[in-house]
Scaffold this active site. Structure first.
Site, short mmCIF file in Angstrom:
data_model
loop_
_atom_site.label_atom_id
_atom_site.label_comp_id
_atom_site.label_asym_id
_atom_site.label_seq_id
_atom_site.Cartn_x
_atom_site.Cartn_y
_atom_site.Cartn_z
N LYS A 21 0.84 -1.20 0.00
CA LYS A 21 0.00 0.00 0.00
C LYS A 21 0.88 1.25 0.00
O LYS A 21 1.59 1.50 0.98
CB LYS A 21 -0.89 0.04 1.26
CG LYS A 21 -1.88 1.21 1.22
CD LYS A 21 -2.58 1.44 2.52
CE LYS A 21 -1.91 2.46 3.40
NZ LYS A 21 -1.79 3.81 2.80
N GLU A 35 10.29 0.81 10.12
CA GLU A 35 11.24 1.89 9.86
C GLU A 35 10.50 3.19 10.17
O GLU A 35 9.71 3.66 9.36
CB GLU A 35 11.69 1.88 8.39
CG GLU A 35 12.47 0.67 7.98
CD GLU A 35 13.87 0.64 8.59
OE1 GLU A 35 14.29 1.61 9.25
OE2 GLU A 35 14.54 -0.39 8.40
N CYS A 94 13.60 10.93 7.15
CA CYS A 94 13.68 10.36 8.50
C CYS A 94 15.08 10.53 9.11
O CYS A 94 15.22 10.53 10.31
CB CYS A 94 13.29 8.89 8.46
SG CYS A 94 14.23 7.98 7.22
N GLU A 151 9.95 14.77 16.36
CA GLU A 151 10.23 14.89 14.93
C GLU A 151 9.27 15.92 14.30
O GLU A 151 8.06 15.77 14.38
CB GLU A 151 10.01 13.53 14.26
CG GLU A 151 10.33 13.53 12.78
CD GLU A 151 10.05 12.19 12.11
OE1 GLU A 151 8.96 11.62 12.31
OE2 GLU A 151 10.92 11.72 11.36
P1 NAD Z 1 2.42 7.81 8.45
O1 NAD Z 1 2.74 7.00 9.64
O2 NAD Z 1 1.38 8.87 8.57
O3 NAD Z 1 1.95 6.91 7.24
C1 NAD Z 1 2.79 5.89 6.74
C2 NAD Z 1 1.93 4.86 6.06
O4 NAD Z 1 1.17 4.19 7.07
C3 NAD Z 1 0.92 5.44 5.06
O5 NAD Z 1 0.84 4.58 3.94
C4 NAD Z 1 -0.37 5.42 5.84
O6 NAD Z 1 -1.53 5.33 5.04
C5 NAD Z 1 -0.19 4.16 6.69
N1 NAD Z 1 -1.01 4.11 7.89
C6 NAD Z 1 -1.45 5.15 8.64
N2 NAD Z 1 -2.20 4.69 9.67
C7 NAD Z 1 -2.23 3.34 9.56
C8 NAD Z 1 -2.84 2.30 10.32
N3 NAD Z 1 -3.58 2.58 11.40
N4 NAD Z 1 -2.66 1.03 9.93
C9 NAD Z 1 -1.91 0.74 8.84
N5 NAD Z 1 -1.33 1.68 8.08
C10 NAD Z 1 -1.48 2.97 8.43
O7 NAD Z 1 3.80 8.38 7.96
P2 NAD Z 1 4.03 9.41 6.79
O8 NAD Z 1 3.56 10.73 7.32
O9 NAD Z 1 3.50 8.90 5.50
O10 NAD Z 1 5.62 9.41 6.66
C11 NAD Z 1 6.41 10.17 7.47
C12 NAD Z 1 6.99 9.33 8.58
O11 NAD Z 1 7.73 8.24 8.02
C13 NAD Z 1 8.01 10.12 9.38
O12 NAD Z 1 7.83 9.85 10.75
C14 NAD Z 1 9.34 9.59 8.89
O13 NAD Z 1 10.41 9.74 9.78
C15 NAD Z 1 9.02 8.16 8.62
N6 NAD Z 1 10.00 7.57 7.70
C16 NAD Z 1 10.89 6.67 8.20
C17 NAD Z 1 11.85 6.11 7.36
C18 NAD Z 1 12.84 5.11 7.88
O14 NAD Z 1 13.51 4.49 7.06
N7 NAD Z 1 12.96 4.91 9.18
C19 NAD Z 1 11.91 6.48 6.02
C20 NAD Z 1 10.97 7.41 5.54
C21 NAD Z 1 10.01 7.94 6.40
#
Ligand code: NAD
Length: 480
Positions: free
Chosen positions: A178, A252, A286, A384
């Protein structure tokens, strides 16, 4: 883009491009203008069910391919990236609001990651074979888990999808992926291009939001593992929900990377490094260099370099031209969130040295911002922000590592010094999954990426990433 050029994208399920089961769609915005640029299926649990059925049908066939056959398919995927890199970079720039040059740099990296995992597919071996019990011989097999659910974020949509897809497929798993509901179009286009490259059902891409499609993936009893790149809050929710089916969880999550600058560092080199590492992708990274901890002897000299370097960044709509170095943040909500952090920090006495506001009326912009006069426990130091915001603290050398470690996150850190002894001590003491010395941000397909503490668990990239998508089986054979 005018309404007439609006493109409709479809999901990839069982090798077919399909609309959502109930036909609903979502409009996708260009964050630099707020305009609608595409429509994608808005999925529900029924879409996940259909994708799992397709994955189930493909699972045994893909599991039973040889590593060499999987290598060929992954190499073909990399070739698709190379052949369509301009188109994919244009989509990424349009949907995420990132400069075209940055989006273009990501495509060869995506292809390299696919090629790394193509080769790595042929390296998996059990670690042990021998007669450990009298009259028996034992060996270890590494096997795929089966159907893997993967949930991607919006900041590097295609690259994060590939970090997930490549090791999972290389290890012999089938995938239900997804993308983020904010930035699905590059992944949907890539999936469309793969329809003839991968056997039907090996990779299924389903769009929708977290509560509907994401949770259906996490709760599905036939999905053996779920891997998320996303925020800490989402990661915790997924770990809790996954407990009901005891599926493997790979997380991650967010970061709040410290940049520890010792007095002997070169302030100009640090400022040049941070101009990229703090503000690339509008700070929505991130591992972004978010917290500078500078020694008392370099603090002033560093700010004299860093503030003008930050203010000199060319901010704008990537469509304005190649000179644009930083675009908007991803959404109105994210813009409001970042500006909210700045409002609360300044109300608590923080000083904005450059930036500090939206800076533009149209689109979801935030100026590149440097904030000083902040306490270690301030919200803007501890949480963050995920935007173009850097805090700067003056710290004595003997407290630098303790303060660097004093956040809930543990993804990445950097140390800047000319003293190799201090650098080695930093690598040992810093509680982060990656520590850079005299640089901040680069990564490699061969080396693991992943966090400690609330930045999650599990590794992306490298042979460690491949192993995370396998299970270990002991075979024990009675001799004679
Ligand atoms: P998010 O947590 O809002 O969403 C990430 C994904 O999770 C999306 O596809 C979203 O639809 C899904 N999601 C949301 N709620 C969910 C649920 N209840 N059940 C299942 N899936 C769900 O994150 P974002 O805003 O899209 O991305 C930013 C975050 O990602 C930041 O915190 C960033 O640091 C992190 N990030 C981490 C890495 C890493 O490698 N550690 C890399 C890139 C981004």
């Amino acid at each position: 883009m005018s309404a007439t050029a609006l493109k409709d994208y479809k999901n990839l399920v069982g090798g077919e491009l399909v609309d959502g089961v109930d036909g609903a769609t979502r409009e996708i915005l260009n964050p630099a203008t707020g305009e609608v640029v595409a429509r994608v299926p808005e999925g529900t649990a029924a879409d996940v069910e259909r994708a799992v059925a397709a994955a189930r049908a493909a699972r045994i066939g893909w599991r039973d391919t040889t590593p060499g056959e999987r290598q060929e398919r992954l190499l073909a995927m990399a070739d698709v990236i190379d052949r369509h890199s301009e188109e994919l970079a244009a989509l990424e720039s349009l949907n995420v609001g990132k400069p075209r040059s940055l989006a273009a740099e990501e495509l060869p990296i995506c292809a390299d990651e696919l090629r790394f995992f193509a080769g790595a597919a042929r390296t998996l071996t059990g670690s042990s074979a021998g007669e450990y019990g009298k009259g028996y011989t034992s060996f270890v097999r590494r096997e795929p888990l089966g159907i893997v659910g993967q949930i991607a974020p919006w900041n590097y949509p295609l690259m994060m999808a590939i970090w997930k897809i490549a090791p999972a497929l290389a290890a012999g798993n089938v995938v239900v992926l997804k993308p983020s509901e904010l930035t699905p179009i590059s992944t949907l286009r890539f999936a469309e291009l793969l329809a003839d490259v991968l056997p039907a059902g090996v990779l299924n891409v389903v769009t929708g939001d977290g509560p509907n499609v994401g949770e259906a993936i996490v709760r599905h009893p036939e999905i053996a593992m779920v891997s998320l790149t996303g925020s800490v809050a989402t990661g915790k929710g997924i770990a809790r929900a996954a407990a009901d089916t005891l599926k493997r969880v790979h997380l991650e999550l967010g970061g709040k990377a410290p940049v520890v600058v010792f007095d002997d560092a070169d302030p100009k080199a640090v400022a040049e490094g941070l101009r990229v590492a703090s503000f690339v992708n509008s700070g929505q990274d991130c591992t972004a260099a978010a917290r500078v901890l500078a020694g008392p002897g370099i603090y002033e000299a560093l700010l004299e370099e860093l503030v003008p370097a930050t203010a000199s960044l060319v901010v704008g709509d990537p469509a304005e031209g190649e000179s644009v170095e930083m675009g908007p943040v991803i959404s109105a909500r994210q813009q409001e969130r970042v500006l909210g952090f700045l409002d609360r920090a300044t109300s608590a006495g923080a000083e904005v040295l450059t930036g500090g506001s939206a800076g533009r009326d149209a689109g979801f912009f935030v100026q590149p911002t440097i904030v000083a006069s902040v306490d270690q426990q301030a919200e803007i130091v501890q949480s963050e922000v995920f935007g173009p915001v850097v805090t700067v603290q003056r710290v004595d050398a003997d407290r630098a590592f303790a303060l660097a470690n004093d956040v809930p996150y543990g993804l990445a850190a950097s140390v800047w010094t000319r003293d190799v002894g201090i650098a080695m001590e930093a690598v040992r003491q810093l509680d982060f999954g990656c520590v850079w010395v005299n640089d901040h941000l680069p990564f490699l397909s061969e080396m693991p990426h992943g966090g400690f503490k609330e930045s999650g668990y599990g590794k992306d990239l490298s042979i460690y990433g491949l192993e995370d998508y396998t299970r270990v089986k002991h075979a024990m054979i009675k001799l004679g």
